[in-house]
Design a protein around this motif. Sequence first.
Motif, PDB file in Angstrom:
ATOM      1  N   UNK A 228       8.060 -25.746  13.975  1.00 48.76           N
ATOM      2  CA  UNK A 228       7.140 -26.641  13.257  1.00 48.76           C
ATOM      3  C   UNK A 228       6.935 -27.974  13.976  1.00 48.76           C
ATOM      4  N   UNK A 229       7.790 -28.256  14.956  1.00 48.04           N
ATOM      5  CA  UNK A 229       7.793 -29.596  15.549  1.00 48.04           C
ATOM      6  C   UNK A 229       7.561 -29.534  17.053  1.00 48.04           C
ATOM      7  N   UNK A 230       7.126 -30.671  17.618  1.00 39.17           N
ATOM      8  CA  UNK A 230       6.929 -30.728  19.060  1.00 39.17           C
ATOM      9  C   UNK A 230       8.265 -30.975  19.754  1.00 39.17           C
ATOM     10  N   UNK A 231       8.237 -30.919  21.080  1.00 41.44           N
ATOM     11  CA  UNK A 231       9.486 -31.002  21.848  1.00 41.44           C
ATOM     12  C   UNK A 231      10.154 -32.367  21.698  1.00 41.44           C
ATOM     13  N   UNK A 232       9.371 -33.439  21.581  1.00 45.59           N
ATOM     14  CA  UNK A 232       9.966 -34.771  21.431  1.00 45.59           C
ATOM     15  C   UNK A 232      10.729 -34.878  20.111  1.00 45.59           C
ATOM     16  N   UNK A 233      10.163 -34.294  19.067  1.00 43.43           N
ATOM     17  CA  UNK A 233      10.845 -34.314  17.769  1.00 43.43           C
ATOM     18  C   UNK A 233      12.122 -33.496  17.834  1.00 43.43           C
ATOM     19  N   UNK A 234      12.051 -32.310  18.444  1.00 40.40           N
ATOM     20  CA  UNK A 234      13.227 -31.446  18.517  1.00 40.40           C
ATOM     21  C   UNK A 234      14.344 -32.068  19.344  1.00 40.40           C
ATOM     22  N   UNK A 235      13.984 -32.770  20.408  1.00 37.70           N
ATOM     23  CA  UNK A 235      15.003 -33.469  21.207  1.00 37.70           C
ATOM     24  C   UNK A 235      15.613 -34.610  20.397  1.00 37.70           C
ATOM     25  N   UNK A 236      14.780 -35.323  19.637  1.00 40.10           N
ATOM     26  CA  UNK A 236      15.300 -36.393  18.772  1.00 40.10           C
ATOM     27  C   UNK A 236      16.225 -35.823  17.705  1.00 40.10           C
ATOM     28  N   UNK A 237      15.892 -34.647  17.170  1.00 40.07           N
ATOM     29  CA  UNK A 237      16.765 -33.977  16.190  1.00 40.07           C
ATOM     30  C   UNK A 237      18.082 -33.601  16.851  1.00 40.07           C
ATOM     31  N   UNK A 238      18.030 -33.115  18.100  1.00 42.06           N
ATOM     32  CA  UNK A 238      19.242 -32.765  18.841  1.00 42.06           C
ATOM     33  C   UNK A 238      20.160 -33.974  18.988  1.00 42.06           C
ATOM     34  N   UNK A 239      19.608 -35.100  19.389  1.00 38.05           N
ATOM     35  CA  UNK A 239      20.410 -36.311  19.601  1.00 38.05           C
ATOM     36  C   UNK A 239      21.017 -36.805  18.287  1.00 38.05           C
ATOM     37  N   UNK A 240      20.218 -36.788  17.225  1.00 38.01           N
ATOM     38  CA  UNK A 240      20.721 -37.240  15.921  1.00 38.01           C
ATOM     39  C   UNK A 240      21.756 -36.273  15.365  1.00 38.01           C
ATOM     40  N   UNK A 241      21.543 -34.973  15.580  1.00 42.32           N
ATOM     41  CA  UNK A 241      22.509 -33.972  15.113  1.00 42.32           C
ATOM     42  C   UNK A 241      23.856 -34.162  15.805  1.00 42.32           C
ATOM     43  N   UNK A 242      23.821 -34.525  17.066  1.00 42.35           N
ATOM     44  CA  UNK A 242      25.063 -34.795  17.793  1.00 42.35           C
ATOM     45  C   UNK A 242      25.772 -36.008  17.195  1.00 42.35           C
TER      46      UNK A 242
END
Length: 315
Positions: free
Chosen positions: A96-110
């Motif tokens: 549902x999301x673009x790559x920038x959003x998914x990378x931001x989710x990755x960083x926040x999830x960490x």
Amino acid sequence: MSSELLRLTSKEYGDILKSGEFSDTEILVGEEPDTKVFLAHSLILKIRSPYFRTAFSSRWVRTENNIIKLQKPNISVKVFDILIKYIYSSIIDLTKYDIKTNVAVLIAADELCLYDLCSYIEKELLRNETLLKNNFILIHNVANKFNQFTKLLQFYRVNFQKDPNLILRTNDFTTIQQETLLNFLTEHSQSLRPIEIWDKLIEWAIARSHELPSDVIRWTSSEITTFRGIIQSFIPHINFKEISPADFSHKIKPLKDIFDDKSYAKILEHYSFNNEVRSNFKMNIDSRIISSDLAFLIGNLIKITRQDGNKLCIQ
């Protein structure tokens, strides 16, 4: 638990999150003007995330009227909304999301210690290597700042080693920060094609300035001065001697005012003795006053600069 039961359970937890019923926690997320208060349940957060288990400990926790208060300004509202829904439901759909959003989710999830989710996101990102290459600046930034994302780090290192020019050809080149770009050129300019560096610097400068039109040919003297101010620190990292005379004539010479006279004279001197240029400008002279080589240099400098109507001071 069957998939149907899991779906029903996820929906029930999602409904509780949405309604805020029985909540005992308020989390203020984001920075002004984009902020939001999320109502949550400390028990669920502590069970699902070691981060919240620590954050809600007696040493850290702040309460008002029996409500736990927490602020997370470094995570955007959009990203936190994705993560808290995952925390409650164990469901996430990255498509549902673009790559920038998914990378931001990755960083926040960490940051929230959601390590299983981090592994899953890395795996999903690596399914589309073309997309990663097209956003190589983003991957470059993540790989160099977050060594814990080992799969992305390996992808970056392998592909950069194969082709350093990926940095220049990436779709998101204009998003690179000046300090990062300068460090990159300092370390890797020798392995890059100078004319590609020049072309991308123009693209980068246009994106960073509200004054520079996209049509370089129509730039005024004032706009060329603006361009000079933006890219001045990068010029020493471009080996103009490796740019073809044709590219120099069409792409560099119209913007010659970014150079000081002495530097520009040295560049012209190189092109004057370049074999490709010499083949188009031969001179045989019988004189005791001036040699053929010097006559060739002067004549070729005149040829290259005469269209500008400007005098060049050579010391």
